[in-house]
Design a protein around this motif. Structure first.
Motif, PDB file in Angstrom:
ATOM      1  N   GLY A 123       0.753  -1.266  -0.001  1.00 11.62           N
ATOM      2  CA  GLY A 123       0.020   0.088  -0.030  1.00 11.62           C
ATOM      3  C   GLY A 123       0.754   1.171  -0.041  1.00 11.62           C
ATOM      4  N   ARG A 124       2.167   1.211   0.082  1.00 14.83           N
ATOM      5  CA  ARG A 124       2.922   2.189   0.287  1.00 14.83           C
ATOM      6  C   ARG A 124       3.585   2.786  -1.242  1.00 14.83           C
ATOM      7  N   ASP A 125       3.781   1.834  -2.150  1.00 12.48           N
ATOM      8  CA  ASP A 125       4.503   2.321  -3.339  1.00 12.48           C
ATOM      9  C   ASP A 125       3.529   1.852  -4.427  1.00 12.48           C
ATOM     10  N   PRO A 126       3.226   2.524  -5.588  1.00 11.12           N
ATOM     11  CA  PRO A 126       2.597   2.312  -6.816  1.00 11.12           C
ATOM     12  C   PRO A 126       3.425   1.123  -7.724  1.00 11.12           C
ATOM     13  N   ARG A 127       4.767   0.918  -7.358  1.00 14.63           N
ATOM     14  CA  ARG A 127       5.577   0.044  -8.483  1.00 14.63           C
ATOM     15  C   ARG A 127       5.696  -1.272  -7.817  1.00 14.63           C
ATOM     16  N   TRP A 128       5.934  -1.208  -6.371  1.00 11.59           N
ATOM     17  CA  TRP A 128       6.519  -2.343  -5.608  1.00 11.59           C
ATOM     18  C   TRP A 128       5.712  -2.829  -4.469  1.00 11.59           C
ATOM     19  N   THR A 129       5.815  -4.119  -4.012  1.00 15.18           N
ATOM     20  CA  THR A 129       5.399  -4.384  -2.717  1.00 15.18           C
ATOM     21  C   THR A 129       6.455  -5.501  -2.140  1.00 15.18           C
ATOM     22  N   ALA A 130       6.841  -4.964  -1.061  1.00 20.85           N
ATOM     23  CA  ALA A 130       7.606  -5.922  -0.087  1.00 20.85           C
ATOM     24  C   ALA A 130       6.932  -6.923   0.617  1.00 20.85           C
ATOM     25  N   LEU A 131       7.154  -8.492   0.500  1.00 20.43           N
ATOM     26  CA  LEU A 131       6.520  -9.382   1.394  1.00 20.43           C
ATOM     27  C   LEU A 131       6.728  -8.927   2.533  1.00 20.43           C
ATOM     28  N   ASN A 132       5.766  -9.648   3.435  1.00 22.84           N
ATOM     29  CA  ASN A 132       5.791  -9.662   4.927  1.00 22.84           C
ATOM     30  C   ASN A 132       5.504 -10.907   5.549  1.00 22.84           C
ATOM     31  N   SER A 133       6.037 -12.117   5.337  1.00 22.00           N
ATOM     32  CA  SER A 133       5.496 -13.274   5.359  1.00 22.00           C
ATOM     33  C   SER A 133       6.786 -14.288   5.385  1.00 22.00           C
ATOM     34  N   ASP A 134       6.156 -15.563   5.753  1.00 17.89           N
ATOM     35  CA  ASP A 134       7.201 -16.779   5.651  1.00 17.89           C
ATOM     36  C   ASP A 134       7.374 -17.070   3.924  1.00 17.89           C
ATOM     37  N   ASP A 135       8.262 -17.873   3.889  1.00 13.06           N
ATOM     38  CA  ASP A 135       8.767 -18.489   2.612  1.00 13.06           C
ATOM     39  C   ASP A 135       8.661 -19.969   2.748  1.00 13.06           C
ATOM     40  N   LEU A 136       7.947 -20.628   1.731  1.00 10.80           N
ATOM     41  CA  LEU A 136       7.776 -22.069   2.023  1.00 10.80           C
ATOM     42  C   LEU A 136       8.461 -22.696   0.905  1.00 10.80           C
ATOM     43  N   THR A 137       9.276 -22.107  -0.072  1.00 15.77           N
ATOM     44  CA  THR A 137       9.709 -22.523  -1.139  1.00 15.77           C
ATOM     45  C   THR A 137      11.073 -22.939  -1.043  1.00 15.77           C
ATOM     46  N   ASN A 138      11.388 -23.844  -1.820  1.00 11.99           N
ATOM     47  CA  ASN A 138      13.107 -24.124  -2.065  1.00 11.99           C
ATOM     48  C   ASN A 138      13.675 -24.543  -0.664  1.00 11.99           C
ATOM     49  N   ASN A 139      13.196 -25.017   0.245  1.00 12.60           N
ATOM     50  CA  ASN A 139      13.753 -25.492   1.737  1.00 12.60           C
ATOM     51  C   ASN A 139      14.540 -24.183   2.305  1.00 12.60           C
ATOM     52  N   PRO A 140      13.794 -23.168   2.609  1.00 17.68           N
ATOM     53  CA  PRO A 140      14.225 -22.012   3.032  1.00 17.68           C
ATOM     54  C   PRO A 140      14.529 -21.823   4.352  1.00 17.68           C
ATOM     55  N   LEU A 141      15.535 -21.222   4.865  1.00 17.12           N
ATOM     56  CA  LEU A 141      15.973 -20.837   6.064  1.00 17.12           C
ATOM     57  C   LEU A 141      15.582 -19.396   6.765  1.00 17.12           C
ATOM     58  N   HIS A 142      14.962 -18.745   5.695  1.00 12.52           N
ATOM     59  CA  HIS A 142      14.528 -17.233   6.082  1.00 12.52           C
ATOM     60  C   HIS A 142      13.141 -17.041   5.738  1.00 12.52           C
ATOM     61  N   TRP A 143      12.742 -15.764   6.480  1.00 13.77           N
ATOM     62  CA  TRP A 143      11.444 -15.348   6.346  1.00 13.77           C
ATOM     63  C   TRP A 143      11.579 -13.913   5.711  1.00 13.77           C
ATOM     64  N   TYR A 144      10.473 -13.311   5.096  1.00 16.92           N
ATOM     65  CA  TYR A 144      10.507 -12.218   4.446  1.00 16.92           C
ATOM     66  C   TYR A 144      10.119 -11.037   5.122  1.00 16.92           C
ATOM     67  N   SER A 145      10.579  -9.843   5.531  1.00 17.40           N
ATOM     68  CA  SER A 145      10.100  -8.928   6.171  1.00 17.40           C
ATOM     69  C   SER A 145      10.226  -7.575   5.340  1.00 17.40           C
ATOM     70  N   HIS A 146       8.865  -6.878   5.356  1.00 15.38           N
ATOM     71  CA  HIS A 146       8.831  -5.515   4.462  1.00 15.38           C
ATOM     72  C   HIS A 146       9.942  -4.466   4.998  1.00 15.38           C
ATOM     73  N   ASP A 147      10.216  -4.740   6.472  1.00 12.19           N
ATOM     74  CA  ASP A 147      11.454  -3.685   6.990  1.00 12.19           C
ATOM     75  C   ASP A 147      12.536  -3.986   6.376  1.00 12.19           C
ATOM     76  N   ASN A 148      13.031  -4.932   5.600  1.00 16.15           N
ATOM     77  CA  ASN A 148      14.312  -5.305   4.906  1.00 16.15           C
ATOM     78  C   ASN A 148      14.508  -4.656   3.632  1.00 16.15           C
ATOM     79  N   VAL A 149      13.605  -4.073   3.333  1.00 10.73           N
ATOM     80  CA  VAL A 149      13.424  -3.376   1.829  1.00 10.73           C
ATOM     81  C   VAL A 149      13.466  -1.899   2.122  1.00 10.73           C
ATOM     82  N   LYS A 150      14.330  -1.248   1.613  1.00 17.85           N
ATOM     83  CA  LYS A 150      14.106   0.491   1.685  1.00 17.85           C
ATOM     84  C   LYS A 150      15.292   1.092   0.779  1.00 17.85           C
ATOM     85  N   THR A 151      15.090   2.316   0.354  1.00 16.19           N
ATOM     86  CA  THR A 151      15.975   2.977  -0.321  1.00 16.19           C
ATOM     87  C   THR A 151      17.117   3.829   0.484  1.00 16.19           C
ATOM     88  N   THR A 152      18.345   3.425   0.288  1.00 19.27           N
ATOM     89  CA  THR A 152      19.246   4.096   1.236  1.00 19.27           C
ATOM     90  C   THR A 152      20.370   4.480   0.403  1.00 19.27           C
TER      91      THR A 152
END
Length: 617
Positions: A123-152
């Protein structure tokens, strides 16, 4: 006809042609050959009206958003920060066949990520959406946070770090985690946090040139990280498994009695519904710019670029680790690239294992040096979709088309439609594709196998010292945190080529009705009924104390009355930092109110605070 619309707020739209009428107080607006006449009470010296608001009411105006999107010289998706010398490119004619010619391409989409502080939450950007959820594909060790995507610092930063989160599953959860005997909830904690950003159902394109400048994350001599840049057909939403089953990565329009039940929207179906064309096979093919791996057994980091398609070749397949000695795809290989002999595709099945199907991967490898981790490099794909009808094809075997991969201006590989047709009745993708940028972590990608190593504790962790056995040496010290930096994303298309299109639901390959009719597939598990897949785009509304917190004078300002951000034309997002997009959802817009506009804003638009307007069509 007097529509009687009183406008107490407005915004500029630079694409509107405005002329002042000799009669005081009347303004004529010409759009698409139709005219609207505005009468405003008050002194007006310049008109920039909120035409986008009026178009939803004035029936005299043709409001076909699809046709507007195809104005490639004036695309609404271009970032104003894109340099002028980057707004046209020419293709690299590397193939002596498949009608590959040098052509001029116009910029139709760009994101330079120059404005620091942008976030990509839903809801914050017209082009992109950062996921904020678990990932169940390809034996993942990570989860996705929208706080880990930003411009700097003028780049899009996708960061992987350690930040634990616990997810709850049951035996009905999609994925590998189940408790079949009791059906009780299971709590699973993941400690590695990362980011994925995707333009799904916001920005899509069909055909053209896409170029991305990026710097890879981490230490090139330490394994474990899995950065990726890729594209996927809009009918599948990556990591949402209900949308990918029997959709990914189909790219065929052949009615095949053996595979028709594996492809949900197949060419055998004369009445697929949901706005789909009869007897037209649909799916979500995948095109990978790269996935990068390093392990201590490799001489240097290895890039893998791929086209993933279905249905795959069911029998007489190549053996892993060996050059194919059977009929197989024959990609063009240049400048040190080689065929990936360790991934030819996967055997895929749904949750009940009732409809198995084979996928194929046309994959190549390319060795990287340390410079790919110290500075940005340019990755480019030239994608020519097939023609719609065989009689228009440059080939007698297929409907043509090709995909070419480049690194820093040098082609490393290509695949043409004829080669796909020869092996599996598949074709170069013609689906509207969206862009994905992410950094993953998987026990199957660059990590030693804890079982193969006979580790006492079968785990992967930077917190638990007992998991050290299966971790790449110095991974936790050198690769946490790791920043994947995207300098820019630019897309170009040929102005008069009807195969080059913008939009996620083009007339020849619609997706909107299908997604609307299956919304429950495109939302997170356990979402309340009626939850939309994407939130409306916020435009302004963030709490503020001064103009600088709202993008500064060029992008927005802080409302003195509401103490909220208000965005100027071409900018959006809660704090007005994101370039406007052609298909941005506007239900939650914070429109500029005349009552709280600073005096300098009123003078810019040349209208007194007390002015009101009516529109005459």
């Amino acid at each position: 006809e007097i529509l009687g619309i009183e406008l107490r707020s407005f915004e500029a739209d630079e694409s509107i042609v405005t002329r002042t009428d000799p009669f005081r107080g009347w303004i004529a607006e010409s759009v698409g050959g139709a005219s609207l006449l505005f009468h405003c009470r008050g002194t007006i010296t310049m008109a920039r009206t909120l035409l986008l608001l009026l178009l939803t009411t004035a029936s005299a105006v043709d409001t076909s958003s699809w046709n507007e999107l195809q104005d490639k010289e004036n695309s609404p998706w271009i970032d104003p920060d894109t340099p002028q010398d980057a707004r046209k490119v020419v293709s690299y004619p590397e193939l002596p066949f498949s009608n590959d010619q040098e052509r001029e391409f116009d910029l139709v989409f760009s994101d330079e990520f120059e404005v620091d502080g942008r976030t990509m939450h839903d809801g914050r950007d017209p082009r992109w959406t950062a996921l904020n959820s678990d990932d169940l594909t390809n034996n993942p060790l990570h989860w996705y946070s929208h706080d880990n995507v930003k411009t700097t610092n003028g780049v899009l930063n996708i960061t992987l770090d350690v930040h634990s989160r616990t997810f709850t599953y049951t035996d009905k959860t999609r994925g590998q985690i189940k408790q079949e005997e009791t059906g009780e909830d299971i709590n699973v904690t993941k400690e590695f946090r990362s980011g994925m950003v995707q333009s799904w159902n916001k920005f899509c394109f069909t055909g053209g040139i896409i170029e991305i400048s990026a710097k890879l994350p981490g230490d090139p001599a330490v394994g474990g990280l899995w950065p990726a840049m890729w594209m996927l057909g809009n009918l599948a939403r990556a990591t949402y498994l209900d949308t990918t089953d029997h959709m990914w990565p189909f790219s065929t329009n052949v009615c095949n009695k053996y595979t028709r039940y594996s492809q949900e929207i197949n060419a055998c179906n004369s009445n697929p519904g949901y706005g789909m064309h009869p007897n037209r096979g649909r799916g979500a093919p995948e095109v990978d710019f790269f996935e990068v791996m390093y392990m201590d057994k490799l001489p240097s980091p290895l890039l893998s670029a791929s086209l993933q398609i279905a249905p795959g070749k069911p029998k007489m397949r190549p053996y892993l680790g060996q050059q194919p000695n059977v009929t197989w795809y024959d990609p063009v290989l240049r400048n040190g690239a080689s065929m990936n002999l360790y991934f030819f595709g996967t055997q895929t099945y749904d949750l009940n294992k009732t409809r198995e199907y084979q996928t194929d991967s046309v994959s190549i490898n390319y060795w990287l040096n340390e410079s790919f981790y110290s500075r940005p490099h340019k990755y480019r794909i030239e994608w020519e979709p097939p023609v719609e009808h065989m009689e228009d094809s440059p080939s007698a075997l297929s409907r043509g088309g090709y995909i070419k991969w480049f690194i820093d201006g040098q082609m490393i590989s290509a695949i043409v439609g004829d080669k796909l047709q020869e092996v599996s009745d598949t074709e170069i993708p013609s689906e509207p594709m969206y862009i994905l940028l992410n950094q993953a972590l998987s026990k199957d990608w660059g990590f030693p196998d804890a079982y193969f190593l006979n580790c006492k504790k079968k785990c992967w962790s930077c917190i638990d010292p007992k998991c050290e056995c299966a971790m790449p040496e110095t991974f936790c010290k050198k690769n946490i945190p790791a920043s994947f930096e995207i300098d820019y994303v630019r897309i170009y298309q040929v102005k008069n080529d009807t195969r080059h299109m913008l939009g996620c639901s083009p007339p020849a390959r619609p997706t909107a009705e299908w997604i609307k009719g299956h919304e429950e597939r495109y939302v997170l598990w356990r979402s309340p009924k009626g939850t939309p897949p994407l939130k409306p785009i916020e435009r302004g509304g963030m709490a503020c104390t001064n103009n600088m917190t709202c993008g500064g004078d060029e992008r927005g300002y802080c409302s003195e009355r509401a103490m909220e951000c208000r965005c100027l034309p071409q900018w959006t997002g809660p704090n007005c930092l994101s370039p406007y997009g052609g298909e941005a959802v506007e239900e939650n817009n914070k429109l500029t109110s005349q009552d709280d506009m600073p005096a300098m804003r009123n003078s810019i638009f040349g209208i007194s605070p007390a002015s009101t307007c009516v529109v005459v069509a």
